[in-house]
Design a protein around this motif. Structure first.
Motif, mmCIF file in Angstrom:
data_model
loop_
_atom_site.group_PDB
_atom_site.id
_atom_site.type_symbol
_atom_site.label_atom_id
_atom_site.label_comp_id
_atom_site.label_asym_id
_atom_site.label_seq_id
_atom_site.Cartn_x
_atom_site.Cartn_y
_atom_site.Cartn_z
ATOM 1 N N ARG A 98 48.319 9.124 0.210
ATOM 2 C CA ARG A 98 49.747 8.841 0.350
ATOM 3 C C ARG A 98 49.910 7.536 1.124
ATOM 4 N N PRO A 99 49.819 6.408 0.407
ATOM 5 C CA PRO A 99 49.785 5.112 1.095
ATOM 6 C C PRO A 99 50.987 4.873 1.999
ATOM 7 N N GLU A 100 52.178 5.263 1.523
ATOM 8 C CA GLU A 100 53.369 4.983 2.319
ATOM 9 C C GLU A 100 53.407 5.814 3.597
ATOM 10 N N ASP A 101 52.729 6.945 3.570
ATOM 11 C CA ASP A 101 52.689 7.817 4.754
ATOM 12 C C ASP A 101 51.445 7.590 5.606
ATOM 13 N N PHE A 102 50.557 6.698 5.159
ATOM 14 C CA PHE A 102 49.301 6.478 5.874
ATOM 15 C C PHE A 102 48.567 7.809 6.083
ATOM 16 N N LEU A 103 48.547 8.585 5.021
ATOM 17 C CA LEU A 103 47.925 9.906 5.074
ATOM 18 C C LEU A 103 47.013 10.107 3.877
ATOM 19 N N VAL A 104 46.008 10.936 4.092
ATOM 20 C CA VAL A 104 45.174 11.364 2.980
ATOM 21 C C VAL A 104 44.851 12.837 3.181
ATOM 22 N N ARG A 105 44.769 13.555 2.071
ATOM 23 C CA ARG A 105 44.445 14.970 2.135
ATOM 24 C C ARG A 105 43.104 15.146 1.442
ATOM 25 N N VAL A 106 42.143 15.731 2.138
ATOM 26 C CA VAL A 106 40.783 15.829 1.596
ATOM 27 C C VAL A 106 40.223 17.231 1.774
ATOM 28 N N GLN A 107 39.230 17.536 0.943
ATOM 29 C CA GLN A 107 38.432 18.734 1.171
ATOM 30 C C GLN A 107 37.352 18.400 2.208
ATOM 31 N N PRO A 108 36.810 19.425 2.870
ATOM 32 C CA PRO A 108 35.910 19.157 4.004
ATOM 33 C C PRO A 108 34.584 18.498 3.633
ATOM 34 N N GLY A 109 34.176 18.598 2.365
ATOM 35 C CA GLY A 109 32.891 18.020 1.984
ATOM 36 C C GLY A 109 32.934 16.546 1.623
ATOM 37 N N VAL A 110 34.112 15.931 1.677
ATOM 38 C CA VAL A 110 34.207 14.489 1.408
ATOM 39 C C VAL A 110 33.519 13.729 2.538
ATOM 40 N N THR A 111 32.678 12.755 2.206
ATOM 41 C CA THR A 111 32.061 11.950 3.273
ATOM 42 C C THR A 111 32.959 10.754 3.585
ATOM 43 N N ARG A 112 32.701 10.150 4.749
ATOM 44 C CA ARG A 112 33.598 9.063 5.155
ATOM 45 C C ARG A 112 33.454 7.830 4.283
ATOM 46 N N THR A 113 32.252 7.546 3.772
ATOM 47 C CA THR A 113 32.155 6.358 2.896
ATOM 48 C C THR A 113 32.790 6.650 1.542
ATOM 49 N N GLN A 114 32.658 7.889 1.075
ATOM 50 C CA GLN A 114 33.353 8.282 -0.160
ATOM 51 C C GLN A 114 34.862 8.089 0.007
ATOM 52 N N LEU A 115 35.376 8.516 1.142
ATOM 53 C CA LEU A 115 36.811 8.367 1.399
ATOM 54 C C LEU A 115 37.194 6.892 1.459
#
Lengths: 452, 452
Positions: A98-115
């Protein structure tokens, strides 16, 4: 065991395994702690799978231990009492940006470089950088931080909401999507850093940031660690919004030069990074240079091109590995104290002296703007004398840090290794922590043996 | 009452009173909520006095309600069930300033302007600015924020350690003096914002900041609230480290011009403040101006001299009073929703429409970088129709905010007024909050009737 067959029936085919290789992979993390096999590993694909596993475990009082990619440094993911390792590798979706909200919703297995790869498309980034490519679930579980926290804060500061499966199978949301709130008790902060002992995360809503217009890196060498620390204090006092400020001691620079084919001068060094608009950056860096030179810095070099900048930070990030690869047969014990800035120089000097006076090799690196530093001690875990020596150094550093009003762990978490210091550090508050654990996990099934 | 005489014997002369004028002063805050007298007011001088009072209250199951200066906005300090009001005005010492550690240790009765006066000697400041000259104990109890939180964060972000007296008289420290920690459960975050319902603060260790080298203020008027909000989103997207960014709607500007003798154009307006080095500031402000003009801003004015800057922020801070003083006989109900930025424009427009369609007068102001805004509704609390109309608007705004993933209170706290929205906002997590309350305050003596 009969219950493993039971569990296999409760989840879809292929999500539950007791394959010995898989069990072995889930028996350890990157620490020196003794591995212990889980009885079974499950790979949930959704929240409902996790609820099912936790309910099952609760009925039979079987331990459950969440597992990200196993990059923890204090044995957090080691199933000390066996049971079920819950591996989140199949819950690895970036659910919503959600770029305008400066938010992202992720599942716990996402790695930080993937994000960050995903966020780059939107001109955004997730700032917390612990070095390892950890999962975001794991980073929230340990309240990870790293090189950028001096500017952007720790993982806890980025978490807006957690979806948590409680020990009894209830599912709660701890927060919301707004930038701030004074509503209800701050459960988000309580669950972040709870290391799987109070509940299991199935979804995270995280704060993200616009990629800065300009980035500038620099390094400066100093006559002593004391001068380097004083420079860091001056930079913060001047309100310079430095994005990274890392101390690497002379011994570590030598290791880094060997491993990374760099030729940095073998002296106490600060690595800097500045984020901002180009005019402001230049001013910030020039001012930082003045402050460094006032502390006797003999070299202040800008890494202007992005390749040199990448080399610098890659070298810094690889330092722990540089010691591991450079010392075959040894494992690494990383201490992790964090002290008030005014006590940092003496704490680092004390650590250096303790290592020099021991039979162990090791370097010191620090997230110096936060007062957090690591002594990287190389040891042979099968050699009781080396283990005892490392333990003695570790205990000394912790005692010194606590006497300064600091903490036994700035960012790695408690896990197995720092549990023995909890009562000393928290005093009567540790009893309150135990009461909260008892309240939320009365059967003690959630990652037993950690923190409390 | 017999127990009041008992209590008088337990504390030194003069620290316990049931003088009617003093009771009346402790029966209310700055909100529209119905006052209620405490039975007695105590003025502790040290932690031990607080422990004594809490133990006494626990033995007899008498409510205790902490009191700072009474500037809360949701009835937090109103002793809904009578009992003991604990006024911290005599625990108002700045105990220690640690410039090198960017820390200060204070008693809970210190006000933020008192603290900033002391800190100025060291070139430091405490950034959270809720407008009112609240006590720091009160600000921590409600997790107050305000105009500067877009840059520096909320009160919770500044608290490193709390000394807390628990309901059973135990004294704990929730944190330490280091900049970060991954040790134990994050009790500091749990107690901040707990509004006196989980424990009573007797000491706070707070993060402070170097006074920025340069400060620049500006204001810009816009064709619509929508354009103003879009500008704010652009400023944040660009990573401009704005220190304050406040929305004031046209109706509020009119009120402000009348009260503060300013002559600002009566249009939706953003007030800005930038902190940093002079070169960076100019660039940040120029870039902000570009972004504002792209959204149709008809006027972007720098307030270069410090007098004009002071006038601007004084006017903004006095806005709530401008409505109160300009509407004799009325009280103010301030709504406090906070929503994700992408939903802010429609939320503010909805609020404006609701006010315009009602018989009530009111303005809208917002900490727009956080998505937090207040509808300041003027009403006669003795007129049931006006109260009902304000309640209806309030409920609509909250429902809208919650549907956006926002919160019923961004910064004022729950107190009496937002309690009815807690179950709706937190869902099953509200049960966990109640369980924590029950755990830490089984007799329900700590500020009963608030939050849970």
């Amino acid at each position: 065991m009969n219950w493993i067959n039971e569990l296999k029936k409760r989840l879809p085919e292929g999500q539950v395994t007791d394959n010995p290789t898989v069990l072995e992979h889930h028996s350890k993390d990157e620490s020196y702690h003794t591995p212990r096999l889980p009885d079974v590993v499950v790979f949930p694909r959704c929240r409902e799978d996790v609820v099912e596993v936790v309910r099952f475990a609760g009925e039979r009082e079987i331990p459950v231990v969440p597992f990200g990619i196993g990059s923890s440094l204090e044995g957090h993911v080691i199933p000390e009492r066996g049971g079920i390792s819950i591996d989140f590798q199949e819950m690895n979706q970036v659910l919503e940006v959600r770029p305008e909200d400066f938010l992202v919703r992720v599942q716990p297995g996402v790695t930080r470089t993937q994000l960050n790869k995903e966020l780059k498309k939107y001109g955004l980034f997730f700032p917390v950088d612990p070095g390892a490519d950890a999962t975001l679930g794991g980073m929230a579980a340990t309240n990870a931080s790293g090189t950028t926290s001096v500017r952007y804060g720790v993982t806890r500061d980025q978490v807006r909401d957690l979806e948590v499966v409680l020990a009894d199978g209830r599912v709660i949301h701890t927060g919301g999507a707004s930038a701030k709130s004074s509503s209800g008790y701050h459960l988000t902060g309580l669950f972040v850093g709870s290391e799987g002992t109070l509940g299991i995360f199935t979804e995270l809503t995280l704060r993200v940031y616009g990629i800065p217009e300009g980035i500038l890196a620099a390094r400066a060498t100093f006559p002593s660690v004391h001068n380097a620390v004083q420079t860091a204090v001056s930079v913060l006092s001047a309100g310079i919004p430095v994005a990274r400020m890392e101390l690497v001691d002379a011994r570590s620079i030598r290791q880094l030069n060997q491993f990374s084919q760099t030729d940095y001068p073998e002296a106490p060094t600060l690595f800097f990074e500045f984020h901002g608009n180009p005019e402001g950056l230049q001013k910030d860096a020039a001012f930082t240079r003045e402050l460094a030179e006032a502390e006797g810095s003999r070299g202040f070099l800008f890494e202007t091109d992005s390749k040199a900048r990448a080399t610098l930070w890659e070298a810094r990030h690889n330092l722990a590995y540089a010691f591991i690869h450079g010392t075959p047969g040894k494992k690494q014990m990383a201490t992790d104290v964090c002290v008030p800035l005014s006590r940092l120089a003496e704490s680092v000097e004390n650590a250096r002296r303790l290592i020099d006076d021991s039979s162990l090799d090791g370097g010191i690196v620090g997230h110096i703007g936060d007062g957090n530093f690591h002594a990287l001690l190389m040891l042979d875990p099968s050699n009781p004398q080396e283990v005892a020596e490392a333990d003695r150094i570790h205990a000394n550093l912790v005692e010194h840090a606590l006497n300064c009003g600091g903490t036994c762990t700035g960012e790695h978490g408690v896990g197995i290794g720092k549990k023995k210091y909890q009562a000393r550090e928290h005093g009567p508050a540790y009893e309150v922590m135990k009461e909260i654990k008892q309240l939320l996990d009365p059967k003690g099934i959630l990652n037993p043996g950690k923190i409390v």
